[in-house]
Design a protein around this motif. Structure first.
Motif, mmCIF file in Angstrom:
data_model
loop_
_atom_site.group_PDB
_atom_site.id
_atom_site.type_symbol
_atom_site.label_atom_id
_atom_site.label_comp_id
_atom_site.label_asym_id
_atom_site.label_seq_id
_atom_site.Cartn_x
_atom_site.Cartn_y
_atom_site.Cartn_z
ATOM 1 N N ASN A 120 5.830 9.918 3.895
ATOM 2 C CA ASN A 120 7.002 10.710 3.514
ATOM 3 C C ASN A 120 8.141 10.409 4.465
ATOM 4 O O ASN A 120 7.953 9.799 5.522
ATOM 5 C CB ASN A 120 6.686 12.215 3.476
ATOM 6 N N LEU A 121 9.308 10.838 4.066
ATOM 7 C CA LEU A 121 10.511 10.458 4.799
ATOM 8 C C LEU A 121 10.520 10.972 6.230
ATOM 9 O O LEU A 121 10.986 10.294 7.138
ATOM 10 C CB LEU A 121 11.751 10.976 4.060
ATOM 11 N N THR A 122 10.016 12.183 6.454
ATOM 12 C CA THR A 122 10.076 12.727 7.806
ATOM 13 C C THR A 122 9.277 11.880 8.787
ATOM 14 O O THR A 122 9.572 11.861 9.970
ATOM 15 C CB THR A 122 9.556 14.174 7.839
ATOM 16 N N PHE A 173 19.137 3.138 2.300
ATOM 17 C CA PHE A 173 18.639 4.265 3.089
ATOM 18 C C PHE A 173 19.776 5.102 3.664
ATOM 19 O O PHE A 173 19.756 6.330 3.633
ATOM 20 C CB PHE A 173 17.751 3.710 4.215
ATOM 21 N N GLU A 176 18.381 6.567 -4.168
ATOM 22 C CA GLU A 176 17.963 5.473 -3.296
ATOM 23 C C GLU A 176 17.205 4.398 -4.078
ATOM 24 O O GLU A 176 16.436 4.709 -4.991
ATOM 25 C CB GLU A 176 17.085 6.009 -2.165
ATOM 26 N N ILE A 204 9.794 14.008 -0.983
ATOM 27 C CA ILE A 204 10.734 14.770 -0.171
ATOM 28 C C ILE A 204 10.454 16.261 -0.284
ATOM 29 O O ILE A 204 10.490 16.986 0.687
ATOM 30 C CB ILE A 204 12.180 14.451 -0.600
ATOM 31 N N LYS A 245 7.692 3.257 0.248
ATOM 32 C CA LYS A 245 7.640 3.508 -1.195
ATOM 33 C C LYS A 245 6.551 2.680 -1.863
ATOM 34 O O LYS A 245 5.905 3.130 -2.807
ATOM 35 C CB LYS A 245 9.010 3.187 -1.813
ATOM 36 N N SER A 269 11.674 9.164 -5.185
ATOM 37 C CA SER A 269 11.268 9.699 -3.884
ATOM 38 C C SER A 269 11.336 11.216 -3.828
ATOM 39 O O SER A 269 11.036 11.811 -2.814
ATOM 40 C CB SER A 269 12.156 9.118 -2.783
ATOM 41 N N SER A 274 11.748 2.052 4.532
ATOM 42 C CA SER A 274 11.701 2.983 3.404
ATOM 43 C C SER A 274 11.157 2.292 2.155
ATOM 44 O O SER A 274 10.369 2.873 1.396
ATOM 45 C CB SER A 274 13.112 3.525 3.145
#
Length: 601
Positions: free
Chosen positions: A191-193, A429, A488, A551, A182, A547, A178
């Motif tokens: 992206n997070l997914t 995370f 985060e 998201i 970033k 973030s 993560s």
């Protein structure tokens, strides 16, 4: 020793869930490891090995290697689903045992879909031996794409052997990934997914390690639609572990709704939920893990709110509506910490009281006839960053509960004494919940870690002799107030000291001079307090969460046709909208079906 164990209708495999509402792989791995210890390796809650003759040996079983293969269905499982699990003992070599685990999503007596297959290797080591047989292997990584991240080891990250929990190594790597994402160090992962589309995980432990910090090297390998993230974890000159996470860009990983548990009964405003295996996680003292259990209890409240929330479809669409905890009182019986891994608990949750903009939930957990946990949680309804009044038809429904519970207020100190001990932690995370901020259990966990740090450094902030460590089983009461949110990657400061009058331990958490939380606790079964301001929650400001933009760019579920323009009207209505839940159920079923079809292709 058994050759095979079958577990039916397990309700808390992989829980608590991630910020996106899906199962956590590290929790799934920890659950399987705990069941292997219990059924195959004769290991009690304190990590002691029994050779079958009732003699405890100075040896321990260590999870040495794990390979997990996940089906596309894994990321579509919701909180409240049940699972059938089989664990097979494959073969044994001197001091080494091999296991195969399979997990199915189940409904009633029917297995719907296999979601996970795990190959697990356990080795038996003397308690004073830390190096494993493969610790001399050399690992090379490409410097062109290499990224380094340092993670501080928290006392709560340790197991009963005082080593970092095997499953915790995995979310160390996710936290490092993560960070790399970033800083734009990962190609085509923005992206997070993308980090949730996990197809396979391989973890090889090279050396057992404990506190201080670890350095994690991250690099990336690409092949067609697959991205493989490689991690090498080191501590000084010693390699700790190597982890490989294979991602598949064809998988779909989007936010799924909670509401699969019909919690609140409209007649009695309460519901009893049998909960098994939710005490399978152990802390480093061998106790039932309070932090892990409180995360699951929080998921149960989230499930309740999502099911009851008239604006839940708006929440799924744009995250404009949220429920935020502002105060909590928790009482824990000493019997909770002695619960077995497979203890069956009865979790009773009800709406105890409500006011113009908030609800108070009462949770009571029973083991047989013994009450082990009682909690009151005050939650406010926030829409577009502001506290809003609950819908009028809610007020009509809960009219008998208006201000029924006089929520106890606790007076907290307003100044930090000069003797206070300071401890820092980074919001990682795995600390982030579905509101995309630091979960309140992370504050409790790190407050306990701050107390341990003060004790080990012989800080003058404490005048009681606690020895060399602080056992969480001393806790009986927790009072919590929340001032603000944290996110985060933020570094938070914990200030702790012992009250000279009642001997309680006080904790105050800040971020850049902004108060987040405060706590207090004692060894002599007094209270832990978390400081925050009543009836006030902060508004999100621009730039506070780095973030957030990414998201919000992730694909979310859409509102049913006709609902999008009427959300504000529905919120102000004095009656429940017609066919609302039918539309919610239909849209949810459609979204999950489309996602599954897409993944299976």
């Amino acid at each position: 020793m058994k050759d095979r164990v079958e577990l039916k209708s397990v309700g808390y495999f992989g829980h608590p869930v991630t910020r996106y509402g899906i199962l956590r792989i590290d929790n799934a791995l920890a659950f399987l490891d705990g069941q292997i210890d219990q059924y195959f390796c004769n290991v009690n809650g304190h990590g002691e090995y029994n050779d079958g003759s009732n003699n405890l040996q100075s040896q321990r079983w260590i999870l040495s290697s794990a390979n997990l293969k996940l089906s596309p269905f894994f990321n579509r499982c919701q909180f409240g689903n049940s699972f059938d699990i089989t664990i097979e003992f494959e073969n044994e070599q001197p001091s080494v045992r091999y296991f195969t685990c399979k997990v199915w999503l189940s409904y009633g007596n029917r297995q719907i879909e296999e979601i996970c297959t795990a190959k697990i290797v356990k080795v038996l080591l003397p308690v004073n031996k830390l190096a494993l047989t493969n610790s001399n292997h050399e690992y090379h990584y490409g410097k062109r794409q290499n990224y380094c991240c340092i993670v501080n080891v928290r006392p709560s990250d340790l197991d009963v052997n005082k080593s970092i929990k095997f499953s915790t190594l995995l979310h160390y790597c996710q936290h490092a990934a993560s960070h790399a994402m970033k800083d734009n160090k990962l190609e085509k992962i923005d992206n997070l997914t993308s980090l949730l589309k996990i197809k396979q995980v391989q973890i090889d432990l090279l050396n057992c390690t404990s506190q201080t910090h670890v350095k994690i090297h991250v690099w990336q390998e690409r092949e067609a639609e697959n991205h493989t993230l490689q991690f090498l974890m080191t501590q000084g000159a010693k390699n700790v572990c190597q982890v490989s996470i294979q991602l598949d860009s064809r998988y779909r990983a989007t936010k799924v709704p909670f509401g699969s548990l019909p919690i609140i009964d409209y007649e009695e405003n309460s519901r009893t939920i049998p909960t098994s295996h939710c005490c399978s996680s152990r802390d480093r003292f061998g106790n039932s893990d309070l932090i892990h259990f409180m995360k699951i209890a929080g998921d149960i409240i989230s499930s309740t709110l999502d099911r009851e929330n008239i604006a839940s479809m708006a929440q799924l669409a744009n995250n404009a509506s949220r429920y935020l905890t502002v105060r909590q009182h928790l009482h824990v019986s000493k019997h909770f910490f002695a619960l077995q891994r497979d203890a069956v608990l009865h979790h009773v949750i009800k709406v105890a009281s409500f006011s113009n903009s908030s609800f108070v939930f009462n949770q009571t957990v029973f083991h047989q006839s013994e009450c082990v946990i009682t909690a009151f949680t005050k939650i406010v309804y926030s829409h577009e960053g502001k506290v809003r009044a609950v819908p009028p038809w809610y007020k009509k429904r809960y009219e008998s509960l208006l201000n029924k519970v006089n929520y106890p207020k606790v007076k907290f100190p307003t100044e930090i004494p000069n003797k206070a001990h300071k401890y820092q932690f980074e919001s990682r995370f795995d600390d982030i919940d579905n509101n995309i901020h630091t979960n309140q259990t992370a504050y409790l966990c790190n407050s306990l870690d701050a107390a341990i740090d003060a004790i080990r450094n012989h800080s003058l902030a404490y005048h009681t002799d606690f020895g060399s460590d602080l056992d969480p089983s001393y806790l009986t009461d927790l009072h919590t107030n929340y001032y603000s949110e944290s996110f985060e990657f933020q570094i938070l400061d914990v200030f702790t000291w012992q009250d000279s009058i009642d001997n309680t331990l006080q904790f105050l958490i800040k971020h850049q001079e902004r108060m987040v939380q405060n706590q207090r606790k004692t060894r002599v079964l007094k209270s832990i307090s978390v400081f925050n301001q009543e009836n006030k929650i902060p508004l999100k400001k621009k730039g506070r969460n780095p973030s957030k933009k990414k998201i919000n760019d992730d694909k979310q579920m859409k509102l049913p046709a006709g609902f999008q323009k009427d959300i504000k009207v529905m919120l102000c209505s004095d009656k429940a909208p017609e066919a609302y839940w039918e539309a919610v159920a239909k849209e949810t079923k459609l979204a999950l079906s489309e996602a599954l079809d897409e993944n299976m292709q």
